[in-house]
Design an enzyme around this catalytic site. Structure first.
Site, PDB file in Angstrom:
ATOM      1  N   SER A 116       0.846  -9.695  -0.784  1.00 26.99           N
ATOM      2  CA  SER A 116       0.571  -8.262  -0.685  1.00 26.99           C
ATOM      3  C   SER A 116       0.934  -7.641   0.648  1.00 26.99           C
ATOM      4  O   SER A 116       1.169  -6.427   0.716  1.00 26.99           O
ATOM      5  CB  SER A 116      -0.911  -8.000  -0.987  1.00 26.99           C
ATOM      6  OG  SER A 116      -1.730  -8.782  -0.128  1.00 26.99           O
ATOM      7  N   LYS A 134       0.801  -1.228   0.000  1.00 22.25           N
ATOM      8  CA  LYS A 134       0.000   0.000   0.000  1.00 22.25           C
ATOM      9  C   LYS A 134       0.836   1.282   0.000  1.00 22.25           C
ATOM     10  O   LYS A 134       0.357   2.334  -0.434  1.00 22.25           O
ATOM     11  CB  LYS A 134      -0.935   0.011   1.210  1.00 22.25           C
ATOM     12  CG  LYS A 134      -2.110  -0.952   1.130  1.00 22.25           C
ATOM     13  CD  LYS A 134      -3.192  -0.430   0.198  1.00 22.25           C
ATOM     14  CE  LYS A 134      -4.477  -1.228   0.325  1.00 22.25           C
ATOM     15  NZ  LYS A 134      -5.553  -0.680  -0.536  1.00 22.25           N
TER      16      LYS A 134
END
Length: 344
Positions: free
Chosen positions: A330, A75
């Site tokens: 991720s 992110k």
């Protein structure tokens, strides 16, 4: 919040991307140039994460280890790109976002690095390990109910009241371009890759990755992976329109970062354009993939970070027949108690 100049309405984090949709008229999609611009902006901020073999016995799959980023998740790429490209006077007023954890950390980290205020709207169900990380980074936390409506309404109200710039967690061209640098790196690290497996929540990561991969390697397949208990993107892609799930439905999955009730409108446009298929995985499969990554690849994955690997381990028959595949891990911001439970 009282020291920030007041504005009448919220402003988006970034201007529209320059790319044009290749199909029917619709939202403008990010271009390869947008993603390359983001890569230049992120140099020295984000780690160029390695490709790690899943196991010596599975040479066909490599893991893109985004858990090694400074905040433990991909992110940071999107948040930093979106905020850093803002005019200086807008940045100085501060930023606000809504997030279940990892995007909040990314915004807090970016704000601290740039020396600006950050307010984070967080569902009260967010993992404590993620919220505490945000506090350590100096951000202000505002708790809300775990629904997308409560999150967005609160963030928009704070932006309008205090002059903050709203940095969306996924449905923003600057965020998508930043996440697209994951795909850019994959192609440069593995130019013969045939399939890329990507976790899907709000769609920002897969939008950026797919845009980069497909514009560089049109023949490569991009497959999204969701939990069975939060499969709104699978349903949306099958019906051709965005399908919403309730917070109660998505809240059942262990993959807290993928508890998004409905994919974004801009991200869905990218998914329809570039993504080949969506595969879903079960809760026990997610846990098993977390354990496999820790024991065999020496990588710590939070539940959402493990879903792409779970698809490879347990749903190979639903994936393309590809000799070289990459699965995106991720994030690795997992609660220690959960990790201990999974490993034992």
């Amino acid at each position: 919040m009282s020291g920030v100049t007041r504005h009448d309405e919220a402003t988006a984090a970034t201007p529209p991307a320059r790319g044009r949709h290749r199909g029917a008229p619709g939202p403008e999609l990010v271009t390869l140039a947008d993603i390359e611009d983001a890569a230049a902006r992120l140099a020295g901020v984000c780690v160029r994460t390695p490709l790690v073999p899943l196991t010596p016995n599975a040479p066909g799959l490599q893991i893109k280890a985004e858990s090694l980023q400074p905040i433990g998740a991909f992110k940071l790429r999107g948040a930093y790109n979106a905020i850093a490209r803002l005019p200086e006077e807008r940045r100085a007023r501060g930023v606000v976002t809504h997030s279940s954890g990892n995007h909040a950390q990314a915004v807090a980290y970016t704000a601290g690095r740039l020396g600006i205020p950050a307010v984070l709207v967080v569902p009260h169900t967010a993992p404590a390990v993620k919220v505490e990380a945000c506090r350590r980074l100096g951000a202000e936390i505002v708790y809300v109910e775990p629904s997308m409506e409560a999150r967005t309404e609160t963030a928009e109200r704070l932006a309008a009241s205090h002059g903050f710039t709203l940095v969306p967690p996924f449905d923003d061209p600057g965020v998508i371009a930043g996440q697209g640098t994951v795909g850019l790196e994959i192609v440069r690290q593995a130019p013969d890759v045939e399939a890329v497996l990507v976790p899907v929540g709000g769609g920002g990561l897969i939008s950026g990755v797919a845009a980069a991969v497909k514009q560089l390697l049109p023949q490569a397949r991009v497959i999204g992976v969701e939990p069975e208990l939060a499969a709104d993107v699978r349903d949306s892609l099958r019906t051709g329109k965005r399908v919403g799930w309730t917070a109660e439905q998505t809240g059942r999955t262990i993959a807290d970062a993928l508890r998004v009730s409905r994919v974004g409108s801009l991200t869905f446009a990218h998914i329809k354009e570039y993504v080949d298929d969506i595969v879903t995985v079960g809760e026990d499969e997610i846990r098993a993939a977390m354990r496999h990554l820790a024991l065999h690849a020496r990588l710590i994955a939070e539940p959402a970070g493990a879903v792409a690997t779970a698809a490879y381990l347990f749903h190979r028959d639903e994936l393309p027949a590809a000799a070289r595949q990459v699965a995106v891990l991720s994030g690795g911001n997992v609660d220690p108690a959960l990790l201990s439970q999974v490993l034992t």
